[in-house]
Design a protein around this motif. Structure first.
Motif, PDB file in Angstrom:
ATOM      1  N   GLN A   1       0.834  -1.203   0.000  1.00  0.00           N
ATOM      2  CA  GLN A   1       0.000   0.000   0.000  1.00  0.00           C
ATOM      3  C   GLN A   1       0.877   1.265   0.000  1.00  0.00           C
ATOM      4  O   GLN A   1       0.657   2.194  -0.785  1.00  0.00           O
ATOM      5  CB  GLN A   1      -0.873  -0.056   1.256  1.00  0.00           C
ATOM      6  CG  GLN A   1      -1.776   1.134   1.480  1.00  0.00           C
ATOM      7  CD  GLN A   1      -2.246   1.145   2.948  1.00  0.00           C
ATOM      8  OE1 GLN A   1      -2.459   0.091   3.546  1.00  0.00           O
ATOM      9  NE2 GLN A   1      -2.398   2.317   3.507  1.00  0.00           N
ATOM     10  N   VAL A   2       1.897   1.273   0.845  1.00  0.00           N
ATOM     11  CA  VAL A   2       2.776   2.447   0.932  1.00  0.00           C
ATOM     12  C   VAL A   2       3.582   2.595  -0.357  1.00  0.00           C
ATOM     13  O   VAL A   2       3.791   3.716  -0.846  1.00  0.00           O
ATOM     14  CB  VAL A   2       3.722   2.323   2.151  1.00  0.00           C
ATOM     15  CG1 VAL A   2       4.737   3.444   2.177  1.00  0.00           C
ATOM     16  CG2 VAL A   2       2.908   2.324   3.423  1.00  0.00           C
ATOM     17  N   TYR A   3       4.020   1.481  -0.911  1.00  0.00           N
ATOM     18  CA  TYR A   3       4.793   1.542  -2.150  1.00  0.00           C
ATOM     19  C   TYR A   3       3.980   2.248  -3.237  1.00  0.00           C
ATOM     20  O   TYR A   3       4.471   3.107  -3.964  1.00  0.00           O
ATOM     21  CB  TYR A   3       5.187   0.130  -2.589  1.00  0.00           C
ATOM     22  CG  TYR A   3       6.277   0.108  -3.644  1.00  0.00           C
ATOM     23  CD1 TYR A   3       7.597  -0.124  -3.288  1.00  0.00           C
ATOM     24  CD2 TYR A   3       5.989   0.333  -4.997  1.00  0.00           C
ATOM     25  CE1 TYR A   3       8.616  -0.134  -4.243  1.00  0.00           C
ATOM     26  CE2 TYR A   3       6.987   0.330  -5.953  1.00  0.00           C
ATOM     27  CZ  TYR A   3       8.297   0.091  -5.570  1.00  0.00           C
ATOM     28  OH  TYR A   3       9.295   0.095  -6.515  1.00  0.00           O
ATOM     29  N   GLY A   4       2.697   1.884  -3.315  1.00  0.00           N
ATOM     30  CA  GLY A   4       1.805   2.524  -4.300  1.00  0.00           C
ATOM     31  C   GLY A   4       1.683   4.015  -4.049  1.00  0.00           C
ATOM     32  O   GLY A   4       1.686   4.823  -4.989  1.00  0.00           O
ATOM     33  N   GLN A   5       1.613   4.398  -2.787  1.00  0.00           N
ATOM     34  CA  GLN A   5       1.514   5.832  -2.465  1.00  0.00           C
ATOM     35  C   GLN A   5       2.789   6.573  -2.889  1.00  0.00           C
ATOM     36  O   GLN A   5       2.730   7.688  -3.404  1.00  0.00           O
ATOM     37  CB  GLN A   5       1.311   6.023  -0.958  1.00  0.00           C
ATOM     38  CG  GLN A   5      -0.041   5.545  -0.456  1.00  0.00           C
ATOM     39  CD  GLN A   5      -0.124   5.595   1.065  1.00  0.00           C
ATOM     40  OE1 GLN A   5       0.882   5.595   1.757  1.00  0.00           O
ATOM     41  NE2 GLN A   5      -1.337   5.616   1.584  1.00  0.00           N
ATOM     42  N   ILE A   6       3.910   5.935  -2.668  1.00  0.00           N
ATOM     43  CA  ILE A   6       5.177   6.580  -3.059  1.00  0.00           C
ATOM     44  C   ILE A   6       5.211   6.754  -4.579  1.00  0.00           C
ATOM     45  O   ILE A   6       5.604   7.817  -5.085  1.00  0.00           O
ATOM     46  CB  ILE A   6       6.394   5.761  -2.562  1.00  0.00           C
ATOM     47  CG1 ILE A   6       6.449   5.811  -1.038  1.00  0.00           C
ATOM     48  CG2 ILE A   6       7.701   6.295  -3.157  1.00  0.00           C
ATOM     49  CD1 ILE A   6       7.449   4.873  -0.411  1.00  0.00           C
ATOM     50  N   LEU A   7       4.770   5.751  -5.300  1.00  0.00           N
ATOM     51  CA  LEU A   7       4.765   5.870  -6.768  1.00  0.00           C
ATOM     52  C   LEU A   7       3.921   7.059  -7.212  1.00  0.00           C
ATOM     53  O   LEU A   7       4.269   7.768  -8.160  1.00  0.00           O
ATOM     54  CB  LEU A   7       4.245   4.593  -7.423  1.00  0.00           C
ATOM     55  CG  LEU A   7       5.181   3.384  -7.393  1.00  0.00           C
ATOM     56  CD1 LEU A   7       4.562   2.227  -8.158  1.00  0.00           C
ATOM     57  CD2 LEU A   7       6.552   3.718  -7.963  1.00  0.00           C
ATOM     58  N   SER A   8       2.829   7.298  -6.496  1.00  0.00           N
ATOM     59  CA  SER A   8       1.960   8.413  -6.899  1.00  0.00           C
ATOM     60  C   SER A   8       2.617   9.765  -6.608  1.00  0.00           C
ATOM     61  O   SER A   8       2.200  10.788  -7.136  1.00  0.00           O
ATOM     62  CB  SER A   8       0.595   8.305  -6.223  1.00  0.00           C
ATOM     63  OG  SER A   8       0.753   8.499  -4.843  1.00  0.00           O
ATOM     64  N   ALA A   9       3.653   9.763  -5.764  1.00  0.00           N
ATOM     65  CA  ALA A   9       4.356  11.019  -5.461  1.00  0.00           C
ATOM     66  C   ALA A   9       5.697  11.097  -6.184  1.00  0.00           C
ATOM     67  O   ALA A   9       6.508  11.979  -5.898  1.00  0.00           O
ATOM     68  CB  ALA A   9       4.587  11.124  -3.962  1.00  0.00           C
ATOM     69  N   ALA A  10       5.928  10.161  -7.113  1.00  0.00           N
ATOM     70  CA  ALA A  10       7.228  10.111  -7.784  1.00  0.00           C
ATOM     71  C   ALA A  10       7.120  10.658  -9.209  1.00  0.00           C
ATOM     72  O   ALA A  10       6.196  10.309  -9.942  1.00  0.00           O
ATOM     73  CB  ALA A  10       7.711   8.665  -7.828  1.00  0.00           C
ATOM     74  N   ARG A  11       8.061  11.496  -9.571  1.00  0.00           N
ATOM     75  CA  ARG A  11       8.099  11.983 -10.953  1.00  0.00           C
ATOM     76  C   ARG A  11       8.641  10.872 -11.855  1.00  0.00           C
ATOM     77  O   ARG A  11       9.322   9.958 -11.392  1.00  0.00           O
ATOM     78  CB  ARG A  11       9.019  13.209 -11.049  1.00  0.00           C
ATOM     79  CG  ARG A  11       8.448  14.424 -10.352  1.00  0.00           C
ATOM     80  CD  ARG A  11       8.829  15.719 -11.088  1.00  0.00           C
ATOM     81  NE  ARG A  11       8.218  16.849 -10.398  1.00  0.00           N
ATOM     82  CZ  ARG A  11       8.777  17.457  -9.345  1.00  0.00           C
ATOM     83  NH1 ARG A  11       9.935  17.059  -8.877  1.00  0.00           N
ATOM     84  NH2 ARG A  11       8.163  18.464  -8.758  1.00  0.00           N
ATOM     85  N   PRO A  12       8.401  10.959 -13.177  1.00  0.00           N
ATOM     86  CA  PRO A  12       8.973   9.979 -14.099  1.00  0.00           C
ATOM     87  C   PRO A  12      10.494   9.903 -13.895  1.00  0.00           C
ATOM     88  O   PRO A  12      11.119  10.931 -13.646  1.00  0.00           O
ATOM     89  CB  PRO A  12       8.635  10.547 -15.480  1.00  0.00           C
ATOM     90  CG  PRO A  12       7.439  11.417 -15.248  1.00  0.00           C
ATOM     91  CD  PRO A  12       7.566  11.971 -13.860  1.00  0.00           C
TER      92      PRO A  12
END
Ligand SMILES: C[S@@+](CC[C@H](N)C(=O)[O-])C[C@H]1O[C@@H](n2cnc3c(N)ncnc32)[C@H](O)[C@@H]1O
Length: 367
Positions: free
Chosen positions: A304-315
């Motif tokens: 769940q946290v990994y997914g949240q980090i991806l949503s805050a990550a630029r390409p």
């Protein structure tokens, strides 16, 4: 339940757990690209790796930690970089012996906020005795090991001999003939039992997700540190076995980075709280130092946290993290969104001087 409430609910965060950072800043900074104009995010812990990330020239480093005590470790460093010369900094932190740590602590904390100053002044005697990098629960655990148990197993002469430069073949010979005695193996099995580690070093809650024996893991990693790598170049091993650093100190504490880091301290954006507070703010980043936080979470919370980090990550953003014993890698459901930089990982893992981790992960966001 979020991951933060999960771990914060079990472990106590009201004291310094790590007074210095036991993750190798050299490999961290090698895994993150130069970052002019960019935003990087770092777990604070004792703050050293967030400081190391300033050498990558980012516009800012957002530093997060649940623990106020860990954030106070970073504030102390900020005061010290500003008020002390580099040799004085090393004395204060405990890399070098010192008779003036009390005065150095006063100078380093003089310009800090009153609460942080009080926090450190309450620990003055400990700082004088062990250095500011020696006052955490984790370092206390190593100190008990070094002062009370290690002498039962090895002489000072043998310990000193570890740090004499020699060839890889000679290092292997030294480990098997002089170091890896039955007494040493007995000590490892006792000291790194889950019970003792839970009592004295890490919180027992942190082993909930760990499989296998801790002592077995440590024995394998000691071989990496003592044979594959050169102990004479390893500041972490030096501190554990001798209580100070040798000629080599961790990357952000080296003379060549001191002025660069000091000149960029204003780029730190320090936030006490959970990693996902950054994410929920809608902020975006180009690189993340996630420490080994993932292995403190159950598999579901991690995903769940990994997914949240991806949503805050630029390409192209990079996610860098360590695992000590629990296996953590991009969860299958996000496999299409990141590339695993395995060649980079293998190269850096072989160089990782903070030898207790079994895995070092570098993943890059696609797009
Ligand atoms: C995971 S621990 C590991 C420390 C590390 N191995 C070292 O050598 O310093 C690092 C820090 O992460 C913090 N932490 C753990 N989970 C966090 C989260 N979800 N958000 C913010 N900080 C967190 C802890 O308070 C601790 O100070």
């Amino acid at each position: 339940m979020t991951q933060t409430s999960e771990i914060a609910g079990k472990a106590s965060f009201d004291h310094i757990r790590y007074a210095q950072l036991w993750e190798d800043a050299d490999v961290l900074c090698a895994a993150l690209p130069q970052a002019p104009g960019k935003t990087l995010v770092s777990i604070c812990s004792a703050g050293d790796n967030a400081l190391a990330m300033l050498t990558l020239d980012p516009a800012r480093v957002v530093v997060v930690d649940l623990s106020a005590a860990q954030i106070a470790c970073l504030h102390l460093r900020i005061g010290a970089y500003r008020a002390l010369s580099h040799p004085e900094f090393l004395e204060l932190m405990g890399s070098r012996p010192s008779t003036q740590r009390g005065t150095l602590l006063d100078r380093a904390t003089a310009a800090l906020d009153a609460q942080t100053r009080d926090f450190w002044h309450a620990r003055r005697a400990e700082v004088i005795a062990h250095g500011a990098g020696g006052v955490g629960k984790f370092e206390r655990y190593f100190r008990i090991f070094r002062t009370r148990l290690l002498p039962l197993v090895h002489s000072r002469k043998t310990i000193d001999a570890i740090f004499v430069p020699r060839s890889k073949a000679d290092r292997a010979d030294f480990l098997s003939t002089r170091f890896n005695t039955w007494r040493w193996r007995l000590l490892l099995n006792f000291f790194f039992s889950r019970f003792v580690m839970g009592q004295m070093g890490r919180d027992k809650a942190f082993f909930d997700h760990v499989e296998g024996s801790v002592a077995g893991h440590v024995a394998r990693r000691i071989e990496h540190a003592a044979v594959d790598c050169d102990p004479s170049q390893n500041p972490y091993l030096h501190w554990i076995l001798k209580g100070t650093h040798g000629d080599i100190v961790p990357m952000p504490w080296r003379a060549e980075h001191y002025a660069t880091i000091r000149d960029r301290l204003d780029r730190l954006d320090i936030r006490q709280g959970a990693l996902e507070a950054f994410i929920q703010d809608g902020d975006k980043a180009d690189g993340f130092n996630l420490s080994d936080t993932f292995e403190y979470m159950s598999g579901d919370v991690f995903a769940q946290v990994y997914g949240q980090i991806l949503s805050a990550a630029r390409p192209q953003a990079r996610l860098v993290y360590w695992n000590m014993m629990a296996p953590r890698r991009v969860p299958p459901r996000f496999a299409d969104e990141v590339i695993r930089l395995t060649a980079e990982e293998d190269r850096l893992k072989a160089l990782d001087k903070a030898f207790f981790y079994s895995d070092f992960v570098v993943e890059q966001v696609t797009g």
